[in-house]
Design an enzyme around this catalytic site. Sequence first.
Site, short mmCIF file in Angstrom:
data_model
loop_
_atom_site.label_atom_id
_atom_site.label_comp_id
_atom_site.label_asym_id
_atom_site.label_seq_id
_atom_site.Cartn_x
_atom_site.Cartn_y
_atom_site.Cartn_z
N LYS A 44 0.81 -1.26 0.03
CA LYS A 44 -0.02 -0.03 0.14
C LYS A 44 0.60 1.22 0.04
CE LYS A 44 -3.37 -0.99 -0.63
NZ LYS A 44 -3.48 -1.75 -1.98
N HIS A 99 7.41 -7.44 -1.82
CA HIS A 99 7.20 -6.64 -0.57
C HIS A 99 7.94 -7.47 0.53
CE1 HIS A 99 3.86 -4.27 -1.94
NE2 HIS A 99 2.94 -5.32 -1.97
N SER A 129 -4.97 2.84 3.92
CA SER A 129 -5.15 2.12 2.54
C SER A 129 -5.25 0.79 2.67
CB SER A 129 -3.96 2.53 1.71
OG SER A 129 -3.93 2.08 0.51
P1 A3P Z 1 -4.88 4.73 -1.27
O1 A3P Z 1 -5.39 3.38 -0.74
O2 A3P Z 1 -4.46 5.68 -0.06
O3 A3P Z 1 -5.83 5.78 -2.23
P2 A3P Z 1 -0.08 -0.20 -3.50
O4 A3P Z 1 0.05 -0.45 -5.25
O5 A3P Z 1 1.33 -0.48 -2.85
O6 A3P Z 1 -0.98 -1.30 -3.24
O7 A3P Z 1 -0.59 1.22 -3.30
C1 A3P Z 1 -1.99 1.41 -3.43
C2 A3P Z 1 -2.13 3.03 -3.15
O8 A3P Z 1 -1.43 3.63 -4.23
C3 A3P Z 1 -3.53 3.34 -2.96
O9 A3P Z 1 -3.61 4.61 -2.14
C4 A3P Z 1 -3.61 3.92 -4.47
O10 A3P Z 1 -4.81 4.97 -4.52
C5 A3P Z 1 -2.64 4.49 -4.74
N1 A3P Z 1 -2.18 4.91 -6.03
C6 A3P Z 1 -2.57 3.96 -7.16
N2 A3P Z 1 -2.38 4.47 -8.38
C7 A3P Z 1 -1.86 5.82 -8.08
C8 A3P Z 1 -1.60 6.70 -8.93
N3 A3P Z 1 -1.58 6.74 -10.33
N4 A3P Z 1 -1.08 8.09 -8.50
C9 A3P Z 1 -1.48 7.99 -7.14
N5 A3P Z 1 -1.83 7.07 -6.29
C10 A3P Z 1 -1.93 6.09 -6.58
#
Ligand code: A3P
Length: 285
Positions: A44, A99, A129
């Site tokens: 996340k 991870h 998140s």
């Molecule tokens: P939030 O849940 O706070 O919105 P991961 O890919 O490590 O699982 O992380 C997911 C987080 O990255 C989520 O945060 C998601 O919305 C955010 N995210 C994904 N794509 C993104 C983008 N293009 N720009 C900014 N944040 C992004």
Amino acid sequence: MSDDYMWFEGIPFPSAGCSHEIFREVRDKFVFKNDDVLLVSYPKSGTNWLIEILSLIHSKGDPKEIQSVPIWNRSPWIDTEEGYKSLCNKEGPRLMTSHLPIHLMSKSIFSAKTKVIYLMRNPRDILVSGYYFWKETNLTKKPKSLEQYFEWFIQGNVVYGSWFDHIRDWMTMKGRENFLILNYEEMKRDTRSGVEKICQFLGKKLEPEEVNLVLKYSSFQAMKKNKMSNYSLLHGRYLNSNTLIVRKGICEDWKNHFTVAQAEAFDKIFQEKMANLPQELFLWD
Ligand code: A3P
């Protein structure tokens, strides 16, 4: 698959995709190559956003691949059965994601010239998140409330273990020339500079118009619409049908969720656990 964990060496992991056999292979047998690029993060932290950016840097902004190949095939997860197998059969240069805590990673990471990008994010936002994401999956134990997940998170009883341990242990690589640390917050604040920093680290030369395309196709809105990247392909298999990996994409959403008491408790734990690390690593405050 069950709504529980897969335990390995005292750490909980997702119950689907991961296995003891693969974790042992990764730790004891996998060999990194000098031209590999490894993206590491705690779940996340914005991992999939960074994969999208790396894919687009690789294609110089051409969206053909990101619009036709699922994100997990572009940068396979070394810590999943499917990803590990595909990486073992892949010709270089390989882009891969993990991870895993560093002590479960192949030791060859310390001797190869593999470029490693470690992505960090404010753990308070990671917590929020994670709460919204994991409760909508069948990959792990589901939290019943944010309050409950808060307790699990600060104790490290969540998938991939303690955020604090993950950061502290991976930061032992800080200072190596093949190790780049990025912050989600700095990527949000100035994505262009972030992309340029990554290009420089990888030795990629992109024209300004190509960087524009990287920014365009990796934007929050573009990723949210891209079914190869937003995880909608996993609906019904691992994810409930209204859940995407792309949720809010903002900094400091934790302020909309933590009580004053939780915020204070988190600060205290953060200070205790992170006191020995250079505080300038943490660009969110
Ligand atoms: P939030 O849940 O706070 O919105 P991961 O890919 O490590 O699982 O992380 C997911 C987080 O990255 C989520 O945060 C998601 O919305 C955010 N995210 C994904 N794509 C993104 C983008 N293009 N720009 C900014 N944040 C992004």
